[in-house]
Enzyme design. Structure first.
Site, PDB file in Angstrom:
ATOM      1  N   GLY A 116      27.744 -15.651  -2.031  1.00 54.25           N
ATOM      2  CA  GLY A 116      27.518 -17.042  -1.648  1.00 54.25           C
ATOM      3  C   GLY A 116      26.142 -17.295  -1.072  1.00 54.25           C
TER       4      GLY A 116
ATOM      5  N   HIS B 153       8.461  -2.840  -0.396  1.00 53.25           N
ATOM      6  CA  HIS B 153       7.400  -2.431   0.514  1.00 53.25           C
ATOM      7  C   HIS B 153       7.926  -2.248   1.935  1.00 53.25           C
ATOM      8  CE1 HIS B 153       3.621  -1.948   2.448  1.00 53.25           C
ATOM      9  NE2 HIS B 153       3.545  -3.174   2.936  1.00 53.25           N
TER      10      HIS B 153
ATOM     11  N   GLU C 141       3.516   1.862  -1.488  1.00 55.10           N
ATOM     12  CA  GLU C 141       4.196   2.093  -2.763  1.00 55.10           C
ATOM     13  C   GLU C 141       3.240   2.542  -3.867  1.00 55.10           C
ATOM     14  OE1 GLU C 141       6.327   0.623  -0.026  1.00 55.10           O
ATOM     15  OE2 GLU C 141       4.859  -0.813  -0.820  1.00 55.10           O
TER      16      GLU C 141
ATOM     17  N   SER D  89       0.819  -1.215   0.000  1.00 52.40           N
ATOM     18  CA  SER D  89       0.000   0.000   0.000  1.00 52.40           C
ATOM     19  C   SER D  89       0.852   1.265   0.000  1.00 52.40           C
ATOM     20  CB  SER D  89      -0.928  -0.013   1.216  1.00 52.40           C
ATOM     21  OG  SER D  89      -0.189  -0.178   2.418  1.00 52.40           O
TER      22      SER D  89
END
Length: 526
Positions: free
Chosen positions: A400, A70, A28, A26
């Site tokens: 790694g 987010h 974003e 929400s």
């Protein structure tokens, strides 16, 4: 007066950051509103896969990539993948949503408390604008810091800022450019060239930056001019030199004592585009043999500062390679014949030996195929069979941390249109980024995944022997069928019963992504 969002979108467009890898929440949504027509949003189903895809895409294109996460939860989910991007010096610009400004102090739900600190010390720069009018400038700083440092950056933006007016001075950011010049000074260059020319038995160690910076072919010319052995730096994530070239000695072992042993008899070791060194197994000893001098050339000032031995020059390795090619008088040594590939062994029982798999890839696929490899227990088998002579042929998880392979392969394929891309993925690592298959299917990414299934975490079994822990629990993963998993995500999949069937499947034309599963015998990384 334009909005903060409009100015920010235009700035990103001018900077070429129009492909957005993300998984929105929400916080974003206001940033994603009214994206210009030229933008492309690449949805990933988990933030780790999102960041891995962006990492592969940025490495393949040689340009920064934009990531949208987010708040704290999505950023946290991406941090494992972020370690690989940091170690490969991938310039990513991560923009995360933050709660509205009045809700941050009371710690309302989805408020990221002290957001800039969340991703430290991994990112090279992190910030949260002090006011809405500062968002475009802070976004520009995130982009320029990522380019200058060749490292991910992180910007947290309260979502009510995007609708705010940008202010009278905001448009000044649109025309900004930031660059750097890192050629060695005249005296530095002269001294370096003299030391290299005076060396009786020089050795060359090349890092992943050589391939990332487009210096693969130049490195070959320099090596042939010097005529000494060439190693790839330990913990290698890109291949900086043709692996069957007569001067190539392989990837240096990731331990202090064996690295020192490799340099015995060499009076000069010139390290280009690599840290000194990224050790892994703790095998103590002298850093360098008696009488051996080491000179490191890197753009990474932090890597130069933290090195425990040798001299360092913070400069563009490309400029140094060019300088040495111009100033060294010796003619290039003839390359000679590339080393032949040995015949692959066969495994006992129904499984296929990994070397048979890699021989099939080498024989059946085009010479310019790019491989994204995350099958850590088969490293030795991989280098025994492959013959890689092109730039950009090899990608590996730089820190790694598992989970780069599948998403990274999707990102490399998206960033390399027209070039064949293959992900060579172990069953242990595949689960960490498995959701990337959905993105590959949705975008019809031309990609082949060769899934090596041996039913265990093979590299951990090997480490158990090294560390004296042969009976550690949690190393077996039976019962996984990646053909069914892939088809559930929309990717066609087949099982190859043996090396011959694998060769036949590889020869079939593919339209979009595909997965080929092969049951393989257990091998060790070295």
């Amino acid at each position: 007066m334009p909005s903060v969002r409009r100015v920010s979108h235009e700035f990103l467009e001018r900077q070429g950051l129009t492909t957005v890898f993300g998984n929105p929440g929400s916080n974003e949504l206001p940033f994603l509103a009214d994206l210009p027509d030229g933008f492309r949003y690449v949805l990933g189903l988990h933030e780790g896969a999102v960041l891995g895809m962006a990492d592969g895409y940025a490495q393949a294109t040689g340009r920064p990539a934009l990531v949208n996460l987010h708040a704290a939860s999505g950023s946290g989910n991406a941090m494992g993948a972020l370690t690989n991007a940091v170690a490969s010096r991938t310039p990513l610009v991560i923009v995360a949503g933050q709660q509205v400004r009045p809700a941050i102090g009371p710690e309302a739900n989805l408020a990221s408390v002290d957001a800039p600190s969340l991703m430290k010390p991994l990112v090279g720069w992190a910030g949260e604008p002090a006011c809405a009018e500062d968002v475009p400038r802070a976004l520009a700083q995130a982009v320029f810091e990522a380019r200058l440092q060749r490292r991910p950056t992180y910007l947290s933006v309260p979502y009510d800022d995007w609708e705010a007016e940008a202010g009278d001075n905001s448009l000044a950011v649109l025309d900004r450019e930031v660059g750097r010049g890192a050629a060695p000074g005249a005296e530095q260059g002269r001294r370096l060239a003299e030391r290299v020319a005076a060396a009786r038995r020089p050795a060359l160690v090349l890092g992943g930056d050589i391939d990332a910076d487009g210096l693969f072919d130049d490195a070959v010319r320099l090596a042939e001019r010097l005529g000494g052995p060439v190693w790839a730096a330990p913990s290698q994530f890109r291949l900086p030199f043709p692996n069957r070239h007569p001067l190539f000695r392989g990837v240096l072992p990731a331990g202090i004592a064996p690295v020192s042993e490799a340099f015995e008899g060499h009076d000069l070791v010139l390290v280009l585009g690599a840290p000194v060194f990224r050790y892994h197994e703790y095998l103590p000893g002298r850093y360098l043999p008696e009488g051996t001098r080491l000179i490191q050339v890197t753009e990474d000032a932090a890597a130069a500062a933290r090195a425990p031995m040798g001299e360092a020059l913070v400069a563009d390795p490309g400029a140094v390679v060019d300088l040495l090619l111009k100033t060294l008088d010796a003619p290039a040594s003839p390359a000679g014949d590339f080393r032949p590939v040995p015949g692959p062994p066969t495994a006992e029982g129904a499984e296929t030996h990994p070397e048979e798999v890699f021989a099939a890839l080498r024989d059946e696929l085009p010479d310019d195929t790019a491989y994204v490899v995350e099958s850590t227990s088969t490293s030795a088998a991989w280098w025994r069979q492959m013959d890689l002579r092109r730039p950009g042929s090899y990608y590996f998880p730089a820190a790694g941390g598992l989970g780069f392979g599948l998403p990274g392969a999707v990102g490399v394929a998206m960033g390399s249109p027209g070039r064949p891309v293959v992900g060579v993925i172990g069953d242990g690592s595949a689960n960490y980024g498995i959701t990337a298959l959905w993105t590959a299917a949705q975008h019809r990414v031309p990609l082949t995944i060769v899934l090596l299934r041996n039913g265990t975490y093979g590299a951990l079994r090997w480490f158990g022997g090294l560390l004296g822990v042969p009976d550690a629990p949690g190393l077996d993963i039976p019962g996984l069928d990646f053909t069914r998993i892939a088809e559930g995500y929309g990717v066609p999949a087949r099982q190859a019963g043996d090396a011959g069937e694998l060769r036949a499947l590889l020869a079939e034309p593919a339209d979009g992504p595909r997965l080929i599963q092969v049951d393989t015998a257990l091998t060790t990384p070295s």
